[in-house]
Design an enzyme around this catalytic site. Structure first.
Site, PDB file in Angstrom:
ATOM      1  N   ASP A  53      -3.993  -2.981  -7.879  1.00 11.68           N
ATOM      2  CA  ASP A  53      -3.744  -1.969  -6.861  1.00 11.68           C
ATOM      3  C   ASP A  53      -5.053  -1.670  -6.135  1.00 11.68           C
ATOM      4  O   ASP A  53      -6.138  -2.019  -6.603  1.00 11.68           O
ATOM      5  CB  ASP A  53      -3.191  -0.699  -7.536  1.00 11.68           C
ATOM      6  CG  ASP A  53      -2.475   0.231  -6.580  1.00 11.68           C
ATOM      7  OD1 ASP A  53      -2.418  -0.067  -5.369  1.00 11.68           O
ATOM      8  OD2 ASP A  53      -1.965   1.273  -7.037  1.00 11.68           O
ATOM      9  N   CYS A  89       8.714   1.037  -7.301  1.00 14.84           N
ATOM     10  CA  CYS A  89       8.263   2.154  -8.134  1.00 14.84           C
ATOM     11  C   CYS A  89       8.484   3.483  -7.425  1.00 14.84           C
ATOM     12  O   CYS A  89       8.569   3.554  -6.195  1.00 14.84           O
ATOM     13  CB  CYS A  89       6.780   1.978  -8.466  1.00 14.84           C
ATOM     14  SG  CYS A  89       6.233   2.996  -9.865  1.00 14.84           S
TER      15      CYS A  89
END
Length: 209
Positions: free
Chosen positions: A128, A9
């Site tokens: 996360d 990402c």
């Protein structure tokens, strides 16, 4: 072990995305969150996507963004999946009639279980680390051992992954998909070819276990 899916990402440069694709990444992430050090404009995102070969998926990351802005991006950038990384409720995530990932900033195991129930129609949860005031890309990890044993649906392990710790993360968490950003960078938004190669090599090796 079955194939471990990989996403990198925070791309800002076409050449970095092209190199990631050459190394075999499954998906690239584009950050449309203006407070992020990896923020891309629509024009920059278009350039990144043009550099990708077929069959590499593109994820567009938003944080508490307006519906109008999301639709503007979707009109102009070929996006395969939306990644909601803020505090978006499930009804908002469903509004765009497109597959979506929902990030969970994990503090406790209950956070994961609650999100799995609330966002049952998400393509996957992205787990996360919780960092106060931050929405991803922090380089921090959560306790991988707190993952529920019978977590329903698909999920992606993220947060603080590096080429050096991803093998341990996969062994402890049993993830079949991983997402990395800062762990393969030489600077925010600038991906390091050597670190990306090392990361992908470790993941491929883990698949043989």
């Amino acid at each position: 072990m079955s194939k471990i899916r990989t996403k990198i990402c925070g791309f800002t440069r076409p050449e970095d995305a092209a190199e990631a694709a050459r190394l075999g990444v499954d998906a690239v992430g584009l950050v449309f969150y203006e407070k992020s050090r990896r923020f891309v404009t629509i024009e920059a995102a278009q350039a990144v996507v043009r550099a990708l070969p077929p069959f590499v998926s593109v994820a567009a990351l938003f944080v508490n963004e307006t519906e109008a802005r999301i639709r503007e991006v979707l009109r102009q950038v070929p996006v395969d999946i939306i990644q909601f990384h803020g505090d978006e409720p499930p009804e908002f995530c469903r509004r765009f009639e497109r597959p979506y990932l929902k990030a969970v900033r994990v503090r406790h195991a209950q956070d994961i279980a609650a999100a799995a129930a609330e966002f049952a129609d998400a393509r996957a949860l992205l787990l996360d680390a919780y960092v106060e005031g931050e929405y991803g890309g922090t380089g921090q990890r959560f306790d991988w051992q707190m993952l529920p044993e019978n977590l329903s649906g698909h999920w992606i392990l993220s947060g603080g992954l590096t080429p050096e710790n991803v093998a341990e993360a996969l062994r402890i968490a049993g993830a079949d998909a991983v997402d990395i950003s800062s762990g393969v960078e030489s600077a925010p938004g600038v991906k390091c070819p050597q670190k990306m190669a090392a990361f992908m090599a470790v993941v491929r090796e883990a698949q043989k276990q």
